[in-house]
Design a protein around this motif. Structure first.
Motif, PDB file in Angstrom:
ATOM      1  N   ALA A 114      14.701   9.611 -10.944  1.00 27.30           N
ATOM      2  CA  ALA A 114      15.328   9.595 -10.555  1.00 27.30           C
ATOM      3  C   ALA A 114      16.181  10.546  -9.915  1.00 27.30           C
ATOM      4  N   HIS A 115      15.737  11.782 -10.214  1.00 29.83           N
ATOM      5  CA  HIS A 115      15.940  12.701  -9.388  1.00 29.83           C
ATOM      6  C   HIS A 115      15.337  12.682  -7.989  1.00 29.83           C
ATOM      7  N   MET A 116      14.004  12.065  -7.504  1.00 34.39           N
ATOM      8  CA  MET A 116      13.943  12.058  -6.629  1.00 34.39           C
ATOM      9  C   MET A 116      14.335  10.868  -5.595  1.00 34.39           C
ATOM     10  N   LEU A 117      15.312   9.933  -6.463  1.00 31.06           N
ATOM     11  CA  LEU A 117      15.676   9.258  -5.385  1.00 31.06           C
ATOM     12  C   LEU A 117      17.157   9.306  -5.477  1.00 31.06           C
ATOM     13  N   GLU A 137       8.945   5.688   9.921  1.00 32.22           N
ATOM     14  CA  GLU A 137       9.850   5.632   8.820  1.00 32.22           C
ATOM     15  C   GLU A 137       9.189   5.921   7.338  1.00 32.22           C
ATOM     16  N   ARG A 138       7.714   5.904   7.317  1.00 31.07           N
ATOM     17  CA  ARG A 138       7.477   6.252   6.056  1.00 31.07           C
ATOM     18  C   ARG A 138       7.676   7.955   5.708  1.00 31.07           C
ATOM     19  N   GLU A 139       6.576   8.213   7.624  1.00 29.26           N
ATOM     20  CA  GLU A 139       7.704  10.340   6.627  1.00 29.26           C
ATOM     21  C   GLU A 139       8.878  10.039   7.428  1.00 29.26           C
ATOM     22  N   ARG A 140      10.242  10.053   7.441  1.00 35.58           N
ATOM     23  CA  ARG A 140      11.260  10.019   7.196  1.00 35.58           C
ATOM     24  C   ARG A 140      11.610   9.975   5.647  1.00 35.58           C
ATOM     25  N   VAL A 141      11.444   8.561   4.962  1.00 40.00           N
ATOM     26  CA  VAL A 141      11.791   8.438   3.956  1.00 40.00           C
ATOM     27  C   VAL A 141      10.885   9.665   2.884  1.00 40.00           C
ATOM     28  N   GLU A 142       9.471   9.957   3.285  1.00 37.50           N
ATOM     29  CA  GLU A 142       9.234  11.301   2.290  1.00 37.50           C
ATOM     30  C   GLU A 142       9.678  12.118   2.450  1.00 37.50           C
ATOM     31  N   ARG A 143      10.197  13.159   3.607  1.00 37.86           N
ATOM     32  CA  ARG A 143      10.468  13.754   3.821  1.00 37.86           C
ATOM     33  C   ARG A 143      12.809  14.074   3.478  1.00 37.86           C
ATOM     34  N   GLN A 144      13.209  13.099   3.551  1.00 41.23           N
ATOM     35  CA  GLN A 144      14.422  13.040   3.090  1.00 41.23           C
ATOM     36  C   GLN A 144      14.790  12.783   1.930  1.00 41.23           C
ATOM     37  N   TRP A 145      13.738  12.339   1.644  1.00 43.89           N
ATOM     38  CA  TRP A 145      14.185  10.875   0.408  1.00 43.89           C
ATOM     39  C   TRP A 145      13.137  11.306  -1.022  1.00 43.89           C
ATOM     40  N   SER A 176       0.838  15.974 -14.595  1.00 49.92           N
ATOM     41  CA  SER A 176       0.117  15.595 -14.578  1.00 49.92           C
ATOM     42  C   SER A 176       0.131  14.550 -14.171  1.00 49.92           C
ATOM     43  N   ALA A 177      -0.618  13.803 -13.757  1.00 48.17           N
ATOM     44  CA  ALA A 177      -0.433  12.011 -12.619  1.00 48.17           C
ATOM     45  C   ALA A 177       0.142  10.833 -14.194  1.00 48.17           C
ATOM     46  N   GLU A 189       0.438  -1.219  -0.120  1.00 50.60           N
ATOM     47  CA  GLU A 189       0.045  -0.022   0.023  1.00 50.60           C
ATOM     48  C   GLU A 189       0.985   1.943  -0.249  1.00 50.60           C
ATOM     49  N   LEU A 190       1.871   1.465   0.668  1.00 47.23           N
ATOM     50  CA  LEU A 190       2.821   2.018   0.451  1.00 47.23           C
ATOM     51  C   LEU A 190       3.506   2.728  -0.856  1.00 47.23           C
ATOM     52  N   GLN A 191       4.164   1.127  -1.952  1.00 43.61           N
ATOM     53  CA  GLN A 191       3.836   1.949  -2.756  1.00 43.61           C
ATOM     54  C   GLN A 191       2.532   2.119  -3.373  1.00 43.61           C
ATOM     55  N   ALA A 192       1.966   1.848  -3.414  1.00 43.98           N
ATOM     56  CA  ALA A 192       1.248   2.465  -3.984  1.00 43.98           C
ATOM     57  C   ALA A 192       0.677   3.456  -4.657  1.00 43.98           C
ATOM     58  N   ALA A 193       1.199   4.448  -3.142  1.00 44.94           N
ATOM     59  CA  ALA A 193       1.081   5.451  -2.806  1.00 44.94           C
ATOM     60  C   ALA A 193       1.634   6.478  -3.175  1.00 44.94           C
ATOM     61  N   TRP A 194       2.940   5.704  -3.230  1.00 46.58           N
ATOM     62  CA  TRP A 194       4.364   6.748  -3.475  1.00 46.58           C
ATOM     63  C   TRP A 194       4.202   6.498  -4.921  1.00 46.58           C
ATOM     64  N   GLU A 195       3.235   5.141  -6.413  1.00 48.63           N
ATOM     65  CA  GLU A 195       3.308   5.898  -7.599  1.00 48.63           C
ATOM     66  C   GLU A 195       4.865   5.096  -7.834  1.00 48.63           C
ATOM     67  N   MET A 196       5.333   4.156  -7.212  1.00 50.26           N
ATOM     68  CA  MET A 196       6.823   3.756  -7.195  1.00 50.26           C
ATOM     69  C   MET A 196       7.458   2.472  -7.656  1.00 50.26           C
TER      70      MET A 196
END
Length: 225
Positions: free
Chosen positions: A171-174, A119-127, A142-143, A13-20
């Motif tokens: 790639a930029h986000m990572l 951990e989710r909040e840390r990753v979203e904030r930092q990476w 757009s989506a 569900e986290l992967q789906a939320a991040w669309e990753m």
């Protein structure tokens, strides 16, 4: 409707939320940027205090809660679908393992992988959030990435152009913004030899993409080194 804030989330569900994509998630886990956990209930464990310790410091306890996995174990579970683990980290930083006679109960499957809320909040904030920009920032999309803007310039993209921009944005986000032109062309299924030819002679290329002159490309937005 406001979504429920949970103590932990399934990786799916986290992967789906991040669309990753799967390979991006594995990259975050393998490089230690995302820590995965499992949940156990009334499980007998053997724990050792963090830092230097003696064998006599080991304690047997019954525990219910979350255990943090080593990156190598987490990646193995993702790649194989399941794997047997023996060691993990306790929430207080102590090292732990399952007693040997419980070894046959330590096979962890991919659908058991969890991510703590903190951990989710840390990753979203930092990476993630720190490397992305929303519609008010220098880059927005757009989506489906068919409509993008860079600063005050707006563009409508074709399917393959959108695929390239989406790949470069991930790639930029990572934090790994430079990508091979050949990989990008292969990713979108282009039979061309040059990435630039995919974008034609308009302003899309010069506005959206930067080249290092040696076959690597990135989005033309600031990167955090």
């Amino acid at each position: 409707m406001r979504l429920l804030t949970k103590e932990f989330y399934t990786l799916a569900e986290l992967q789906a939320a991040w669309e990753m994509a799967d390979h991006d998630v594995q990259y975050l886990i393998a490089t230690g940027r995302l820590k995965l956990s499992i949940v156990v209930y009334s499980q007998t464990l053997v724990t050792m205090p963090s830092g230097p310790h003696l064998p006599t410091d080991a304690k047997r306890r019954v525990y219910s809660g979350m255990l943090d996995l080593n990156a190598s174990d987490a990646v193995a579970i993702l790649r194989k679908g399941e794997t047997q683990i023996a060691c993990f980290s306790m929430p207080d930083g102590a090292a732990g393992h399952f007693p040997y006679y419980f070894r046959d109960q330590t096979v962890i499957k991919v659908d058991e992988l969890m991510v703590r809320h903190a951990e989710r909040e840390r990753v979203e904030r930092q990476w993630l959030a720190s490397r992305a920009s929303d519609a008010t920032g220098p880059f927005g999309h757009s989506a489906d990435y068919r409509a993008v803007h860079m600063h005050d310039r707006k563009f409508t993209l074709g399917p393959k152009q959108a695929g390239v921009i989406k790949y470069l944005h991930r790639a930029h986000m990572l934090g790994q913004p430079w990508c091979s032109g050949r990989d990008l062309l292969e990713h979108v299924g282009s039979e061309g030899d040059r990435l630039r030819d995919l974008f034609g002679t308009g302003d899309k290329w010069n506005t959206l993409i930067l080249s290092d002159g040696r076959g690597l490309y990135r989005l033309a937005i600031p990167t955090q080194q």
